[in-house]
Design a protein around this motif. Structure first.
Motif, PDB file in Angstrom:
ATOM      1  N   ARG A 478      40.590  66.987  31.681  1.00 39.79           N
ATOM      2  CA  ARG A 478      40.226  68.382  31.892  1.00 39.79           C
ATOM      3  C   ARG A 478      41.423  69.311  31.855  1.00 39.79           C
ATOM      4  O   ARG A 478      41.300  70.480  31.447  1.00 39.79           O
ATOM      5  N   SER A 479      42.594  68.848  32.224  1.00 41.27           N
ATOM      6  CA  SER A 479      43.729  69.748  32.396  1.00 41.27           C
ATOM      7  C   SER A 479      44.913  69.457  31.475  1.00 41.27           C
ATOM      8  O   SER A 479      45.970  70.068  31.646  1.00 41.27           O
ATOM      9  N   THR A 480      44.743  68.584  30.488  1.00 36.91           N
ATOM     10  CA  THR A 480      45.884  68.230  29.636  1.00 36.91           C
ATOM     11  C   THR A 480      45.477  68.222  28.168  1.00 36.91           C
ATOM     12  O   THR A 480      44.553  67.509  27.778  1.00 36.91           O
ATOM     13  N   ASP A 489      49.575  72.299  29.840  1.00 36.79           N
ATOM     14  CA  ASP A 489      49.152  71.906  31.183  1.00 36.79           C
ATOM     15  C   ASP A 489      48.222  72.979  31.735  1.00 36.79           C
ATOM     16  O   ASP A 489      48.628  74.112  31.978  1.00 36.79           O
ATOM     17  N   LEU A 490      46.951  72.619  31.941  1.00 38.39           N
ATOM     18  CA  LEU A 490      45.947  73.560  32.418  1.00 38.39           C
ATOM     19  C   LEU A 490      45.553  73.308  33.869  1.00 38.39           C
ATOM     20  O   LEU A 490      44.509  73.792  34.319  1.00 38.39           O
ATOM     21  N   ALA A 491      46.374  72.576  34.599  1.00 33.34           N
ATOM     22  CA  ALA A 491      46.038  72.278  35.997  1.00 33.34           C
ATOM     23  C   ALA A 491      45.880  73.551  36.820  1.00 33.34           C
ATOM     24  O   ALA A 491      45.093  73.589  37.775  1.00 33.34           O
ATOM     25  N   ARG A 494      41.978  77.011  37.089  1.00 34.55           N
ATOM     26  CA  ARG A 494      41.108  76.247  37.976  1.00 34.55           C
ATOM     27  C   ARG A 494      39.624  76.340  37.671  1.00 34.55           C
ATOM     28  O   ARG A 494      38.816  75.580  38.223  1.00 34.55           O
ATOM     29  N   THR A 502      37.456  71.901  27.926  1.00 35.78           N
ATOM     30  CA  THR A 502      38.876  71.899  27.546  1.00 35.78           C
ATOM     31  C   THR A 502      39.035  71.630  26.056  1.00 35.78           C
ATOM     32  O   THR A 502      39.874  72.249  25.388  1.00 35.78           O
ATOM     33  N   ASP A 556      39.665  81.872  29.810  1.00 33.05           N
ATOM     34  CA  ASP A 556      40.314  80.564  29.915  1.00 33.05           C
ATOM     35  C   ASP A 556      41.011  80.178  28.610  1.00 33.05           C
ATOM     36  O   ASP A 556      42.033  79.493  28.630  1.00 33.05           O
TER      37      ASP A 556
END
Length: 572
Positions: A478-480, A489-491, A494, A502, A556
């Motif tokens: 979800r975050s990479t 890096d999408l950490a 939120r 993603t 996003d």
């Protein structure tokens, strides 16, 4: 050439025992009695990514009535019901036995708790259904198991389709509930702006989740249901039933205060996720938020490219220009300042901030620190001194979780206290406390110049190539995202809810590259991207027509683009 069920059966028997590449003969459409089966991509060997298949049901075979598919909201609600049901039942299927690799595995992307347009199940305006999924074609070693493939494709798969995708496989009440709930959520959200609200939480909503990694609702009896404080209770209309009452949060500056573990962050998280619709039974079906809302935080070490953070950060000791600030390694304060300006650039009208993930020196500078470190030696104008101007001059509201800084009482329009998981409107009490206990803090004055036009991206800095591959885009989780030679890096972004979203974001950045040209700012690129998605749907992002995309928000996509370390921009 019209290939039939008998043709498929004969083909599978003929290639039984041959080398795995023989499965390539399956590629293309097959007309089977209940539907058309399309084999779009055949895996290279049993250990590779599974083959991609699709099932097409015409409106008569699908059997959904015109009212069920009458609007986009209803079609999306139905799509997610069908995808969720197919994915759940497919998880129990594996006909490959002890076959090699992923033999016999059938899988579809599960929408989870949110309801978003997706490419797993596409519902047409006429009620036609296209379902996309993967299948591990059975093999022993690297040899075709034709008889097992025959059972999989001609017995198991038709049963799966009939029991999940056709109208007859669901009760009329279940179908009505899913399409009505989704349409109602869109109707509720559509009333926010005209009522001067940025968010709404219905009475009786169940907000807590099972855990930070499990988005399902906490079990019945383990959570306190939401109940609006009387002063903020509003009533909104919905299409499928009586009006809904709940807490409406007006535009402006709202504080969520209270002791630790009393539910402040839970409420903020629910508001953040209110930009999406949720499935029936989630507990947040009637929690809706301004769709442009952005939850922002500090992100030490992220890259920043040409962002005007001067409303928050003045002259730096090294003389760096903060009106076009760039760094490969932002601090907590500069990263949070950049995130806010980037949110404005993406047309966000609501900021969500939790002090637990914010940079303290960016949020507040109290009177004692003001006295110790003189103004000329402190380049940061803290958020507390800009939050009123954001609303007044830029039209951007803010909801903040604040537990440790009473100075924010001076700038709040309203103060909500969470006490034992229930909200109380303490706005009047807060004003009295602020008047009775002045802090003596000096407020920064002067006119704030919020940027009206922002950055102009160079497409050469958005390069997905790696080696000989023209488009090397890989979503790890979800975050990479691996984008060309870079990793995004999408950490800290939120509100992204799934790997499918993603993946769509990563492909959308690549697609948006075609709109980047001389004179086009980020805002223009996002508008063109939005128009393209509205006109052509998610398939415009991927000609392979995969089933693993979920619609992203433009905010996003913009946040992901801003975190691409090779991004190059110029300012007007």
């Amino acid at each position: 050439m019209n290939r039939t069920e008998d043709d498929l059966r004969r083909t599978l028997r003929r290639i039984d025992g041959r080398g795995y590449p023989a499965y390539r003969e399956l590629k293309g459409p097959w007309t089977l009695p209940p539907y058309t089966l399309v084999v779009r991509r055949v895996q290279g060997d049993p250990f590779a990514a599974p083959s991609r298949l699709a099932v097409l049901l015409d409106p008569a075979r699908a059997g959904f009535d015109a009212a069920t598919v009458a609007t986009r909201s209803r079609r999306t609600g139905l799509s997610c019901l069908l995808a969720r049901t197919f994915a759940a039942r497919a998880r129990s299927i594996r006909t490959g036995g002890s076959g090699s690799g992923r033999s016999g595995e059938v899988a579809m992307t599960d929408p989870g708790q949110v309801v978003l347009p997706n490419t797993a199940v596409i519902v047409g305006e006429d009620g036609a259904i296209e379902a996309r999924f993967t299948v591990g074609l059975p093999a022993a070693g690297r040899r075709v198991l034709g008889r097992q493939a025959e059972r999989l494709l001609l017995d198991t798969l038709p049963d799966l389709v009939r029991s999940t995708l056709a109208s007859a496989s669901h009760s009329p009440a279940e179908i009505a509930r899913h399409v009505d709930v989704n349409e109602d959520a869109d109707l509720l959200r559509g009333q926010l702006a005209e009522r001067g609200l940025v968010a709404f939480i219905a009475d009786g909503a169940l907000l807590p989740r099972r855990s930070g990694i499990d988005d399902h609702p906490l079990a019945d009896g383990q959570a306190t249901l939401f109940e609006s404080p009387p002063g903020l209770r509003v009533t909104l209309e919905r299409g499928s039933g009586p009006p809904v009452t709940g807490m409406g949060i007006p535009r402006g500056v709202t504080l969520l205060v209270g002791g630790g573990y009393h539910g402040k962050s839970t409420v903020l998280d629910a508001i953040a996720q209110g930009v999406y619709n949720h499935r029936p039974g989630d507990g947040r079906e009637q929690v809706v938020t301004d769709p442009t809302a952005m939850k922002v935080q500090a992100e030490d070490g992220r890259s920043v490219a040409g962002v005007d953070i001067s409303p928050f950060i003045g002259a730096l000791p090294g003389g760096q220009n903060t009106a076009a600030f760039s760094t490969p390694n932002a601090s907590g304060s500069t990263s949070q300042a950049a995130a806010i300006i980037e949110a404005l650039e993406a047309d966000s009208r609501l900021l969500l901030i939790d002090e637990d993930t914010a940079a303290t020196n960016f949020m507040i500078r109290d009177r004692r620190m003001q006295a110790l470190v003189k103004g000329d030696d402190e380049p940061i104008t803290p958020f507390i001194d800009r939050v009123r101007s954001l609303h007044r001059d830029a039209g951007v509201s803010t909801i903040l979780v604040i537990g440790g800084s009473g100075d924010y009482l001076d700038v709040a329009d309203r103060v909500l206290a969470m006490i034992r998981y229930r909200p109380y409107d303490l706005s009047m009490d807060a004003r009295e406390v602020a008047a009775a206990h002045p802090t003596g803090r000096l407020t920064s004055s002067g006119t704030v110049g919020w940027p009206s036009r922002h950055r102009y991206p160079d497409p050469r800095g958005v390069d997905p190539r790696r080696g000989r591959r023209q488009r090397a885009i890989r979503v790890r989780d979800r975050s990479t995202v691996d984008f060309g030679n870079e990793r995004i890096d999408l950490a800290g972004v939120r509100q992204i809810v799934s790997r499918a979203q993603t993946r769509a974001i990563a492909l959308a950045i690549h697609h948006a590259r075609s709109f980047m040209s001389e004179g086009r700012a980020v805002e223009d690129v996002l508008a063109a991207l939005g128009d393209s998605l509205d006109q052509h749907g998610l398939d415009v992002l991927d000609s392979g027509r995969t089933g693993d995309l979920a619609l992203p928000r433009l905010q996003d996509v913009a946040a992901a683009l801003s975190r691409l370390r090779t991004l190059v921009v110029r300012r007007c």
